[in-house]
Scaffold this motif. Structure first.
Motif, PDB file in Angstrom:
ATOM      1  N   ALA A 213      13.644  -4.385  -2.513  1.00  0.00           N
ATOM      2  CA  ALA A 213      14.006  -3.325  -1.567  1.00  0.00           C
ATOM      3  C   ALA A 213      15.161  -3.726  -0.659  1.00  0.00           C
ATOM      4  N   GLY A 214      15.534  -4.999  -0.679  1.00  0.00           N
ATOM      5  CA  GLY A 214      16.621  -5.455   0.179  1.00  0.00           C
ATOM      6  C   GLY A 214      16.167  -6.020   1.510  1.00  0.00           C
ATOM      7  N   VAL A 215      14.869  -6.321   1.637  1.00  0.00           N
ATOM      8  CA  VAL A 215      14.366  -6.989   2.842  1.00  0.00           C
ATOM      9  C   VAL A 215      14.738  -8.458   2.748  1.00  0.00           C
ATOM     10  N   ARG A 216      15.455  -8.956   3.729  1.00  0.00           N
ATOM     11  CA  ARG A 216      15.899 -10.346   3.717  1.00  0.00           C
ATOM     12  C   ARG A 216      14.757 -11.278   4.121  1.00  0.00           C
ATOM     13  N   GLN A 217      14.786 -12.485   3.601  1.00  0.00           N
ATOM     14  CA  GLN A 217      13.739 -13.458   3.945  1.00  0.00           C
ATOM     15  C   GLN A 217      13.680 -13.716   5.438  1.00  0.00           C
ATOM     16  N   GLU A 218      14.804 -13.666   6.103  1.00  0.00           N
ATOM     17  CA  GLU A 218      14.818 -13.941   7.543  1.00  0.00           C
ATOM     18  C   GLU A 218      14.021 -12.909   8.339  1.00  0.00           C
ATOM     19  N   GLN A 219      13.713 -11.782   7.730  1.00  0.00           N
ATOM     20  CA  GLN A 219      12.952 -10.739   8.411  1.00  0.00           C
ATOM     21  C   GLN A 219      11.443 -10.933   8.295  1.00  0.00           C
ATOM     22  N   ILE A 220      10.987 -11.832   7.430  1.00  0.00           N
ATOM     23  CA  ILE A 220       9.582 -11.841   7.025  1.00  0.00           C
ATOM     24  C   ILE A 220       8.765 -12.904   7.754  1.00  0.00           C
ATOM     25  N   VAL A 221       7.618 -12.472   8.255  1.00  0.00           N
ATOM     26  CA  VAL A 221       6.584 -13.342   8.799  1.00  0.00           C
ATOM     27  C   VAL A 221       5.334 -13.115   7.955  1.00  0.00           C
ATOM     28  N   LEU A 222       4.648 -14.175   7.583  1.00  0.00           N
ATOM     29  CA  LEU A 222       3.442 -14.068   6.764  1.00  0.00           C
ATOM     30  C   LEU A 222       2.187 -14.209   7.618  1.00  0.00           C
TER      31      LEU A 222
ATOM     32  N   ARG B 279       0.822  -1.206   0.000  1.00  0.00           N
ATOM     33  CA  ARG B 279       0.000   0.000   0.000  1.00  0.00           C
ATOM     34  C   ARG B 279       0.863   1.266   0.000  1.00  0.00           C
ATOM     35  N   ASP B 280       1.849   1.329   0.877  1.00  0.00           N
ATOM     36  CA  ASP B 280       2.759   2.476   0.938  1.00  0.00           C
ATOM     37  C   ASP B 280       4.053   2.085   0.225  1.00  0.00           C
ATOM     38  N   PRO B 281       4.390   2.746  -0.880  1.00  0.00           N
ATOM     39  CA  PRO B 281       5.570   2.340  -1.659  1.00  0.00           C
ATOM     40  C   PRO B 281       6.882   2.493  -0.910  1.00  0.00           C
ATOM     41  N   ALA B 282       6.879   3.248   0.193  1.00  0.00           N
ATOM     42  CA  ALA B 282       8.113   3.434   0.956  1.00  0.00           C
ATOM     43  C   ALA B 282       8.288   2.398   2.060  1.00  0.00           C
ATOM     44  N   MET B 283       7.272   1.571   2.305  1.00  0.00           N
ATOM     45  CA  MET B 283       7.317   0.673   3.453  1.00  0.00           C
ATOM     46  C   MET B 283       8.470  -0.329   3.368  1.00  0.00           C
ATOM     47  N   ALA B 284       8.633  -0.971   2.223  1.00  0.00           N
ATOM     48  CA  ALA B 284       9.684  -1.983   2.107  1.00  0.00           C
ATOM     49  C   ALA B 284      11.063  -1.370   2.319  1.00  0.00           C
ATOM     50  N   GLU B 285      11.275  -0.151   1.815  1.00  0.00           N
ATOM     51  CA  GLU B 285      12.572   0.504   2.002  1.00  0.00           C
ATOM     52  C   GLU B 285      12.826   0.814   3.476  1.00  0.00           C
ATOM     53  N   VAL B 286      11.795   1.225   4.191  1.00  0.00           N
ATOM     54  CA  VAL B 286      11.952   1.499   5.624  1.00  0.00           C
ATOM     55  C   VAL B 286      12.324   0.210   6.364  1.00  0.00           C
ATOM     56  N   VAL B 287      11.597  -0.856   6.088  1.00  0.00           N
ATOM     57  CA  VAL B 287      11.880  -2.133   6.742  1.00  0.00           C
ATOM     58  C   VAL B 287      13.298  -2.600   6.432  1.00  0.00           C
ATOM     59  N   ALA B 288      13.696  -2.465   5.174  1.00  0.00           N
ATOM     60  CA  ALA B 288      15.048  -2.887   4.784  1.00  0.00           C
ATOM     61  C   ALA B 288      16.110  -2.050   5.490  1.00  0.00           C
ATOM     62  N   SER B 289      15.888  -0.749   5.584  1.00  0.00           N
ATOM     63  CA  SER B 289      16.907   0.130   6.167  1.00  0.00           C
ATOM     64  C   SER B 289      17.093  -0.111   7.662  1.00  0.00           C
ATOM     65  N   TYR B 290      16.017  -0.494   8.355  1.00  0.00           N
ATOM     66  CA  TYR B 290      16.122  -0.752   9.792  1.00  0.00           C
ATOM     67  C   TYR B 290      16.484  -2.205  10.102  1.00  0.00           C
ATOM     68  N   GLY B 291      16.296  -3.087   9.149  1.00  0.00           N
ATOM     69  CA  GLY B 291      16.656  -4.492   9.337  1.00  0.00           C
ATOM     70  C   GLY B 291      15.807  -5.239  10.339  1.00  0.00           C
ATOM     71  N   VAL B 292      14.575  -4.774  10.566  1.00  0.00           N
ATOM     72  CA  VAL B 292      13.710  -5.390  11.578  1.00  0.00           C
ATOM     73  C   VAL B 292      12.812  -6.456  10.957  1.00  0.00           C
TER      74      VAL B 292
END
Length: 284
Positions: free
Chosen positions: A183-192, A135-148
């Motif tokens: 965006a550079g979000v690693r798979q280890e960061q993702i919960v579905l 929804r927000d095009p900046a969301m993935a970049e924010v998540v990637a930059s913080y590494g959370v």
């Protein structure tokens, strides 16, 4: 059988250090819901006041919550009022630092990248996006930059009873994972999170819970939030605050079929149910 293990056929990515303790134990982690809103579907207005929000966060932790999920905009499917990022942050500002200071990891339930960045700067540890980075095009970049870690939830603007909901969820997650990778979000960061009650008919929500195993093909941790949802009331007529039994039933079955994080309003009862079910299973 309660299990938090993925099938051997799933290719499991490395696990984010914050998620590691929860995803490798027998009993699923429990995420306690804290709505700092006037209009959430089951507790709107109860914790809008800063003192009430702080007290509720402390109670959720005492009841056994592993994570506190705090949100300042209702995302209920019917009747919620959109608010600006400025309003969300105004609601969060008086309470967020105090909740973080309690020492239990906090997630921010927001679909706005600006709000998520604000919360992460305040010490929040997890992003929870009900629109799955779409929804927000900046969301993935924010998540990637913080590494959370980020919870990627399936959603739709409107329910369509004619669609194959499992195919829709799979297609949505494929798109979200593509966005994340770019965006550079690693798979280890993702919960579905398949988004029980979001953009789904009650029957489709039940279908998702019945076919939860199919989502394990992604090889990623699964979160289920069936707490007090409308589908329970269609099976057993009840108001949101009267759906504890249905919530626990759904969550126990979700845990049996691979959910590793359970999002709930009634934390003490959910923790007890999961622990007892696991103890019984261990005794078999």
């Amino acid at each position: 059988m309660i299990t938090t293990k993925l099938p051997l056929a799933a290719a499991k990515p490395p696990v984010h250090p914050l998620l590691q303790p929860w995803l490798t134990r027998r009993v699923p982690a429990v995420m306690g819901v804290l709505n700092v809103t006037p209009d959430s579907f089951s507790d709107g207005g109860k914790f809008l006041a800063p003192d009430a929000a702080r007290a509720q966060a402390a109670k959720l932790i005492a009841d056994g919550a592993d994570i506190i999920d705090i949100g300042a905009e209702s995302t209920r499917p019917y009747g919620s009022q959109p608010v600006s990022a400025a309003e969300e942050m105004a609601r969060l500002r008086p309470v967020l630092a105090d909740v973080v200071a309690l020492g239990t990891p906090v997630s921010i339930d927001s679909m706005k990248a600006e709000v998520v960045a604000f919360a992460l700067d305040t010490g929040v540890a997890i992003a929870n996006d009900v629109w799955g980075l779409q929804r927000d095009p900046a969301m993935a970049e924010v998540v990637a930059s913080y590494g959370v870690p980020v919870i990627v939830m399936h959603n739709r603007d409107a329910a369509d009873p004619a669609i194959d909901i499992m195919a829709d969820i799979a297609m949505f997650f494929d798109h979200s994972l593509t966005i994340a990778a770019k965006a550079g979000v690693r798979q280890e960061q993702i919960v579905l999170d398949p988004g029980i009650g979001f953009g789904k008919t009650p029957e489709q929500s039940i279908t998702v819970l019945a076919r939860l195993d199919e989502l394990q093909r992604f090889g990623l941790p699964l979160l289920i939030g069936a707490s007090r949802k409308r589908f329970i009331g269609t099976v057993s007529p009840s108001e949101p605050q009267q759906r504890l039994g249905g919530s626990i039933a759904a969550h126990l079955l979700a845990a049996q079929h691979g959910a590793q994080i359970i999002r709930a309003h009634d934390v003490a009862e959910t923790v007890q149910a999961l622990r007892v079910a696991c103890a019984i299973d261990d005794a078999r």
